[in-house]
Design a protein around this motif. Structure first.
Motif, PDB file in Angstrom:
ATOM      1  N   GLU A  69       0.954  -1.197  -0.012  1.00  0.00           N
ATOM      2  CA  GLU A  69      -0.114  -0.110   0.035  1.00  0.00           C
ATOM      3  C   GLU A  69       0.945   1.150  -0.060  1.00  0.00           C
ATOM      4  O   GLU A  69       2.004   1.191   0.643  1.00  0.00           O
ATOM      5  N   ILE A  71       1.678   4.554   1.409  1.00  0.00           N
ATOM      6  CA  ILE A  71       1.087   5.377   2.558  1.00  0.00           C
ATOM      7  C   ILE A  71       2.386   6.346   2.808  1.00  0.00           C
ATOM      8  O   ILE A  71       3.384   6.562   2.154  1.00  0.00           O
ATOM      9  N   GLU A  73       4.532   8.244   5.941  1.00  0.00           N
ATOM     10  CA  GLU A  73       4.961   8.059   6.843  1.00  0.00           C
ATOM     11  C   GLU A  73       5.764   9.290   7.378  1.00  0.00           C
ATOM     12  O   GLU A  73       6.767   9.713   6.819  1.00  0.00           O
ATOM     13  N   ILE A  91      -4.624  12.744  14.158  1.00  0.00           N
ATOM     14  CA  ILE A  91      -5.885  12.452  13.893  1.00  0.00           C
ATOM     15  C   ILE A  91      -6.498  13.916  13.375  1.00  0.00           C
ATOM     16  O   ILE A  91      -7.053  14.019  12.569  1.00  0.00           O
ATOM     17  N   GLY A  94      -5.413  15.016   9.730  1.00  0.00           N
ATOM     18  CA  GLY A  94      -5.911  13.908   8.993  1.00  0.00           C
ATOM     19  C   GLY A  94      -5.067  12.606   8.675  1.00  0.00           C
ATOM     20  O   GLY A  94      -5.376  12.188   7.697  1.00  0.00           O
ATOM     21  N   ALA A  95      -4.197  12.540   9.787  1.00  0.00           N
ATOM     22  CA  ALA A  95      -3.629  11.008   9.384  1.00  0.00           C
ATOM     23  C   ALA A  95      -4.585   9.795   9.925  1.00  0.00           C
ATOM     24  O   ALA A  95      -5.618  10.172  10.525  1.00  0.00           O
ATOM     25  N   ASP A  96      -4.084   8.566   9.376  1.00  0.00           N
ATOM     26  CA  ASP A  96      -4.852   7.543   9.637  1.00  0.00           C
ATOM     27  C   ASP A  96      -4.576   6.794  11.003  1.00  0.00           C
ATOM     28  O   ASP A  96      -5.613   6.121  11.470  1.00  0.00           O
ATOM     29  N   ASP A  97      -3.358   7.041  11.409  1.00  0.00           N
ATOM     30  CA  ASP A  97      -2.679   6.261  12.527  1.00  0.00           C
ATOM     31  C   ASP A  97      -1.516   6.742  13.019  1.00  0.00           C
ATOM     32  O   ASP A  97      -0.835   7.141  12.361  1.00  0.00           O
ATOM     33  N   THR A 109      -0.306   8.245   7.083  1.00  0.00           N
ATOM     34  CA  THR A 109      -1.491   9.028   6.260  1.00  0.00           C
ATOM     35  C   THR A 109      -1.564   8.436   4.855  1.00  0.00           C
ATOM     36  O   THR A 109      -0.825   7.567   4.508  1.00  0.00           O
ATOM     37  N   SER A 110      -2.564   8.667   4.524  1.00  0.00           N
ATOM     38  CA  SER A 110      -2.950   8.375   2.821  1.00  0.00           C
ATOM     39  C   SER A 110      -2.045   9.331   2.272  1.00  0.00           C
ATOM     40  O   SER A 110      -1.543  10.346   2.701  1.00  0.00           O
ATOM     41  N   ASP A 113      -3.385  12.976   1.949  1.00  0.00           N
ATOM     42  CA  ASP A 113      -3.305  13.571   3.194  1.00  0.00           C
ATOM     43  C   ASP A 113      -1.970  13.795   3.779  1.00  0.00           C
ATOM     44  O   ASP A 113      -1.878  14.736   4.737  1.00  0.00           O
ATOM     45  N   ALA A 117      -0.943  16.984   6.592  1.00  0.00           N
ATOM     46  CA  ALA A 117      -0.635  16.203   7.871  1.00  0.00           C
ATOM     47  C   ALA A 117       0.609  16.579   8.228  1.00  0.00           C
ATOM     48  O   ALA A 117       0.948  17.177   9.366  1.00  0.00           O
TER      49      ALA A 117
END
Length: 183
Positions: A69, A71, A73, A91, A94-97, A109-110, A113, A117
């Motif tokens: 994927e 991503i 980082e 968060i 706009g981060a995912d985790d 993040t995606s 984003d 981010a």
């Protein structure tokens, strides 16, 4: 078409292209190679040679990238913030985790984003230790010590090429074997 590419010029007006190669290394390990080149033929032959020498095979574009994927980082040292503060800020940005450990915070993040981010976090915590878009394996293939030896040799050969920027592979080596290999 064995590579996807984007073009741009440097300050001297040299044409550089970002090129992505995909293929399989020893043991069927999926490998993605990102290069920046002013001579696609040279780069392609360097990359192909590294694969061939290790009995790997270069594939078509997207032949292995579906196993990874894309991503963003963003890494901060653990001291930059508490795990809770980092998670909350990430968060909000706009981060995912966020994966927080003893040494650092890894914000995921995606690709869409990523820039926003990174900018939001840098306003709050200062410059990140590193911020980049990477290919992260969705699954990893366990490899034995012999396979790992030739695989690591191949990855090293690729990384030694002047044109190669990044190399990603989806393998996993047992800790003890890795310790012996890095001797």
């Amino acid at each position: 078409g064995d590579a996807s590419s984007e073009q741009y010029e440097d300050a001297a007006g040299e044409q550089y292209e970002e090129v992505r190669y995909e293929g399989y290394g020893p043991g069927g390990v999926a490998v993605i190679v990102e290069a920046l080149t002013d001579n696609r033929n040279r780069t392609a032959s360097d990359v192909r040679a590294a694969f061939t020498k290790s009995s790997g095979a270069l594939g078509e574009t997207n032949s292995v990238s579906f196993m990874f994927e894309r991503i963003g980082e963003i890494t901060y040292p653990a001291a930059a913030a508490s795990a809770d503060d980092m998670l909350e800020a990430a968060i909000e940005a706009g981060a995912d985790d966020v994966e927080s450990g003893d040494e650092n915070h890894l914000v995921v993040t995606s690709p869409e984003d990523f820039n926003a981010a990174r900018d939001a976090l840098e306003q709050r915590f200062g410059e990140a230790a590193s911020a980049k878009l990477i290919w992260r394996p969705k699954t990893t293939a366990p490899v034995d010590e012999d396979t790992a030896t030739s695989l690591l040799k191949m990855l090293e050969t690729l990384e030694d090429s002047d044109d190669v920027q990044n190399v990603y592979a989806n393998f996993e080596v047992a800790e003890d074997a890795l310790a012996r290999l890095s001797g």
